[in-house]
Write a protein that holds these residues in place. Sequence first.
Motif, PDB file in Angstrom:
ATOM      1  N   ALA A   1      -9.631  -3.013  -1.746  1.00 41.45           N
ATOM      2  CA  ALA A   1     -11.067  -1.847  -1.948  1.00 41.45           C
ATOM      3  C   ALA A   1     -10.749  -0.404  -2.031  1.00 41.45           C
ATOM      4  CB  ALA A   1     -12.396  -2.325  -1.194  1.00 41.45           C
ATOM      5  N   ALA A   2      -9.462   0.324  -1.596  1.00 42.77           N
ATOM      6  CA  ALA A   2      -9.225   1.257  -1.368  1.00 42.77           C
ATOM      7  C   ALA A   2      -8.303   1.812  -2.058  1.00 42.77           C
ATOM      8  CB  ALA A   2      -8.164   1.683   0.010  1.00 42.77           C
TER       9      ALA A   2
ATOM     10  N   THR B   1      -0.074  12.719   2.030  1.00 41.05           N
ATOM     11  CA  THR B   1      -1.319  11.573   2.627  1.00 41.05           C
ATOM     12  C   THR B   1      -0.308  10.044   3.447  1.00 41.05           C
ATOM     13  OG1 THR B   1      -0.195  10.536   0.341  1.00 41.05           O
ATOM     14  CG2 THR B   1      -2.414  11.725   0.087  1.00 41.05           C
ATOM     15  N   PHE B   2       1.144  10.113   3.118  1.00 43.63           N
ATOM     16  CA  PHE B   2       2.042   9.551   3.772  1.00 43.63           C
ATOM     17  C   PHE B   2       1.609  10.077   5.515  1.00 43.63           C
ATOM     18  CE2 PHE B   2       4.419   9.138   0.449  1.00 43.63           C
ATOM     19  CZ  PHE B   2       4.059   8.010   0.238  1.00 43.63           C
ATOM     20  N   LEU B   3       0.861  11.412   5.916  1.00 48.33           N
ATOM     21  CA  LEU B   3       0.474  10.687   7.129  1.00 48.33           C
ATOM     22  C   LEU B   3      -0.453   9.753   8.181  1.00 48.33           C
ATOM     23  CD1 LEU B   3       0.854  15.085   7.179  1.00 48.33           C
ATOM     24  CD2 LEU B   3       3.069  13.182   8.018  1.00 48.33           C
ATOM     25  N   ALA B   4      -0.709   9.382   7.374  1.00 45.41           N
ATOM     26  CA  ALA B   4      -1.983   8.553   7.828  1.00 45.41           C
ATOM     27  C   ALA B   4      -0.438   7.236   8.963  1.00 45.41           C
ATOM     28  CB  ALA B   4      -2.834   7.810   6.533  1.00 45.41           C
ATOM     29  N   TYR B   5       0.352   7.795   7.792  1.00 43.62           N
ATOM     30  CA  TYR B   5       1.638   6.199   8.463  1.00 43.62           C
ATOM     31  C   TYR B   5       1.498   6.729   9.752  1.00 43.62           C
ATOM     32  CZ  TYR B   5       1.313   2.776   4.354  1.00 43.62           C
ATOM     33  OH  TYR B   5       0.520   2.027   4.423  1.00 43.62           O
ATOM     34  N   ASN B   6       1.781   7.911  10.138  1.00 44.49           N
ATOM     35  CA  ASN B   6       2.357   9.224  11.058  1.00 44.49           C
ATOM     36  C   ASN B   6       1.115   9.988  12.317  1.00 44.49           C
ATOM     37  OD1 ASN B   6       3.932  10.554   8.615  1.00 44.49           O
ATOM     38  ND2 ASN B   6       5.467   9.825  10.251  1.00 44.49           N
ATOM     39  N   LEU B   7      -0.087   9.157  12.015  1.00 43.73           N
ATOM     40  CA  LEU B   7      -1.328   9.207  12.393  1.00 43.73           C
ATOM     41  C   LEU B   7      -1.673   8.288  13.601  1.00 43.73           C
ATOM     42  CD1 LEU B   7      -2.505  12.633  10.636  1.00 43.73           C
ATOM     43  CD2 LEU B   7      -1.533  12.201  13.046  1.00 43.73           C
ATOM     44  N   LYS B   8      -0.824   7.009  12.659  1.00 44.98           N
ATOM     45  CA  LYS B   8      -1.952   6.062  13.343  1.00 44.98           C
ATOM     46  C   LYS B   8      -1.601   5.669  14.468  1.00 44.98           C
ATOM     47  CE  LYS B   8       2.719   3.114  11.979  1.00 44.98           C
ATOM     48  NZ  LYS B   8       3.006   2.191  11.534  1.00 44.98           N
TER      49      LYS B   8
ATOM     50  N   PRO C   1       0.461  -1.256  -0.702  1.00 46.31           N
ATOM     51  CA  PRO C   1      -0.312  -0.346   0.290  1.00 46.31           C
ATOM     52  C   PRO C   1       0.442   0.940   0.326  1.00 46.31           C
ATOM     53  CG  PRO C   1      -0.170  -1.316   1.976  1.00 46.31           C
ATOM     54  CD  PRO C   1       0.326  -1.946   1.660  1.00 46.31           C
ATOM     55  N   PHE C   2       1.889   1.249   0.796  1.00 48.65           N
ATOM     56  CA  PHE C   2       2.987   2.554   1.036  1.00 48.65           C
ATOM     57  C   PHE C   2       3.308   2.763  -1.027  1.00 48.65           C
ATOM     58  CE2 PHE C   2       6.668   4.618   1.794  1.00 48.65           C
ATOM     59  CZ  PHE C   2       6.150   5.660   2.688  1.00 48.65           C
ATOM     60  N   ALA C   3       3.554   1.403  -1.794  1.00 45.13           N
ATOM     61  CA  ALA C   3       4.190   1.657  -2.718  1.00 45.13           C
ATOM     62  C   ALA C   3       2.850   2.825  -3.725  1.00 45.13           C
ATOM     63  CB  ALA C   3       4.986   0.160  -3.769  1.00 45.13           C
ATOM     64  N   MET C   4       1.601   1.969  -3.141  1.00 42.34           N
ATOM     65  CA  MET C   4       0.842   2.236  -3.673  1.00 42.34           C
ATOM     66  C   MET C   4       0.706   4.367  -3.988  1.00 42.34           C
ATOM     67  SD  MET C   4      -0.967  -0.077  -5.714  1.00 42.34           S
ATOM     68  CE  MET C   4       0.716  -0.111  -6.344  1.00 42.34           C
ATOM     69  N   ILE C   5       0.692   4.865  -2.823  1.00 46.07           N
ATOM     70  CA  ILE C   5       0.763   5.845  -2.329  1.00 46.07           C
ATOM     71  C   ILE C   5       1.192   6.992  -2.877  1.00 46.07           C
ATOM     72  CG2 ILE C   5      -1.760   6.299  -1.565  1.00 46.07           C
ATOM     73  CD1 ILE C   5       0.238   6.389   1.133  1.00 46.07           C
TER      74      ILE C   5
ATOM     75  N   VAL D   1      -8.659  12.194  -6.297  1.00 51.70           N
ATOM     76  CA  VAL D   1      -7.112  11.754  -5.893  1.00 51.70           C
ATOM     77  C   VAL D   1      -6.169  11.544  -4.413  1.00 51.70           C
ATOM     78  CG1 VAL D   1      -5.234  10.745  -6.754  1.00 51.70           C
ATOM     79  CG2 VAL D   1      -7.001  11.322  -8.840  1.00 51.70           C
ATOM     80  N   ALA D   2      -6.456  13.019  -4.143  1.00 51.20           N
ATOM     81  CA  ALA D   2      -5.745  13.059  -2.407  1.00 51.20           C
ATOM     82  C   ALA D   2      -6.805  11.849  -1.756  1.00 51.20           C
ATOM     83  CB  ALA D   2      -6.408  14.110  -2.122  1.00 51.20           C
ATOM     84  N   LEU D   3      -8.557  12.157  -1.888  1.00 52.18           N
ATOM     85  CA  LEU D   3      -8.596  11.946  -0.566  1.00 52.18           C
ATOM     86  C   LEU D   3      -8.647  10.009  -1.028  1.00 52.18           C
ATOM     87  CD1 LEU D   3     -11.266  12.020   1.140  1.00 52.18           C
ATOM     88  CD2 LEU D   3     -12.993  11.804  -0.427  1.00 52.18           C
ATOM     89  N   ALA D   4      -8.744   9.967  -2.290  1.00 46.68           N
ATOM     90  CA  ALA D   4      -8.579   8.226  -2.229  1.00 46.68           C
ATOM     91  C   ALA D   4      -7.376   7.803  -1.716  1.00 46.68           C
ATOM     92  CB  ALA D   4      -8.622   7.981  -3.809  1.00 46.68           C
ATOM     93  N   ALA D   5      -6.113   8.589  -2.274  1.00 45.33           N
ATOM     94  CA  ALA D   5      -4.841   8.484  -1.770  1.00 45.33           C
ATOM     95  C   ALA D   5      -4.565   8.648  -0.015  1.00 45.33           C
ATOM     96  CB  ALA D   5      -3.861   9.238  -1.803  1.00 45.33           C
ATOM     97  N   ILE D   6      -5.520   9.003   0.556  1.00 47.05           N
ATOM     98  CA  ILE D   6      -5.673   8.988   2.030  1.00 47.05           C
ATOM     99  C   ILE D   6      -6.283   7.989   2.652  1.00 47.05           C
ATOM    100  CG2 ILE D   6      -6.912  10.454   4.676  1.00 47.05           C
ATOM    101  CD1 ILE D   6      -6.592  13.101   2.612  1.00 47.05           C
TER     102      ILE D   6
END
Length: 571
Positions: free
Chosen positions: A108-109, A67-74, A39-43, A125-130
């Motif tokens: 699915a995402a 969008t990688f900040l999702a990994y930093n907020l996990k 998934p990381f490679a996909m975004i 695209v930004a929303l989908a990447a998030i």
Amino acid sequence: MTETVEYTGWRRSLPEGVRPYTEGAPIAALFLGISSGFPFAMIGATLTTRLAQDNIEKSAVTAFALTFLAYNLKWAWAPAVDRFRIPLLGRIGQRRSWMLLIGLLVMAAVAFLGNIDPTGSLPLVALAAIMVGVAGATFDIVIDGYRIELLEPRQLGVGSGMSQYGWRIGAAVAGSLALVIAARMGWGAAYAACALLALPAVVTALVMGEPTRKVDRFWPQYMDRWPYALFILSFPVAYGLALLLDRVLDVEILSLMVIVGYLFPFFDLTARRARDIGRSGHINWTLLPGLAALLAVLLWGWSPLTETGGQTLGLIAIAAMALGAAILIWLMASSGKKAASGESMLADSKVVGPLVEFFSRHGAWTVLIFVLLHKIGDTLANLTFRLLFDDLGYSNDEIALYDVGLGFWALLAGVFVGGFLYAKMGMKRSVLLSLVLMAGSNFSFAGLAALGHSNWGMAGAIGFENFASGIGGVCVVAYLSALCDLKFTATHFALLSAAASILGRFLTGTTAGALIEGLGYVNFYLLTTLAALPGVFLFWWMIRTGLVDRSLGTAGAEESDQIVQEAEAQS
């Protein structure tokens, strides 16, 4: 002292250094890593290439690093994975049920992201990447918790190495497969095919079963009003700053990430606060209408809401938000009482959560500062490689050959060497060496940028960078794993791995594009080399003062099996 293992059967015929890699848990870590990496490679590299080929501006492309900040907020929603059992599905085990559910959401995402045209709707695209980032980050939470609990302390180095092998395989397969399929069948088909890479982790969990090293503990059930008020009132400040940065960068990413980061803590902390004043934690349900109305206004605006549903819907939204605000004010203002069941609040004071446990350790803040600093240069460089390759005129086939192909084998070599160094040099010296190598690898890309389009130059830069990353991936990840407490493995590793790259990703998303355009690629990569040095010197100081040893958690303790047994006996 490291535990000695007697190998029997066919393993005895293998070289001594290879035998640990053939055990069940490290092999499982390999397959877990495959699903973690894709998934990381996909975004990451794949989306960067896709946007660059669609002639999207560099500043917008690098902004997608946010969008990688999702990994930093996990870490904000990692406690859900540690604490909650999924209804019905949870019968197969807490970790396995989460693995199955989130694996399907990731698939699915990723498929959804592949079917959106960047030239037609970049915000979508930004929303989908998030969405991919949030699903992938949650998948990481589950995978990391499962991996750390599955591996024994003696297997952390080898297991981290196998996980890095898998991560690179997943990222490489996703990256190369996406490029090849996209050139022939389009990006939609490419992303759909890559989505299947979520299956290795799901199948592995179903086959291996639930890990046995998990230590169950009750978490704090109550919360004082002042920390709760600080949390609630910090949201409009954080959201306002994020919205301001979004407007400066001309994206809609940071504000969405703030919303995502606050959602789970909001429900968890509100339930605790309600119990603290003697009410039921189910008060969350009364806040859902107001929260839904607020999110609708923040995401779509007031005008679209009233235009779609009319003034009646607008009045309903206002009433719901007013009721929710009144409940929150009441929760923030009320004094704490005994729980409705009569249980003393003092009993809860003896129960600590994951963050309290970590920060109660000696030198915890110093450790966190190291984790924050050590990957700034590496992250800044890695998230901009594809821009460099595109500007130097490399074709998709050349990128696939060198960045994906050669880089893959160089990283495999680095991972193997990293496992060897970890075993022979020990954790401290191997981590320090890996930090020096990762800092030096950025310098090689400054050389490539100065050299221009050169296949030999690209091979050298990519080979060195991936070799150094392979060593660092084993040694540093093993150290971060050893910092975890077995009571909170998913949350602790989520916190540490998120902190490891948040500064680099934020700087990439906000300034990397401008820095490249202002300084040029050569000076930019020289700057990333300098940015890596503070982490090197801080870890050297931590070794000299003995802080590295004192900061370890129970997951890295050789006597952890005894700790688990004692903890279970006290439960």
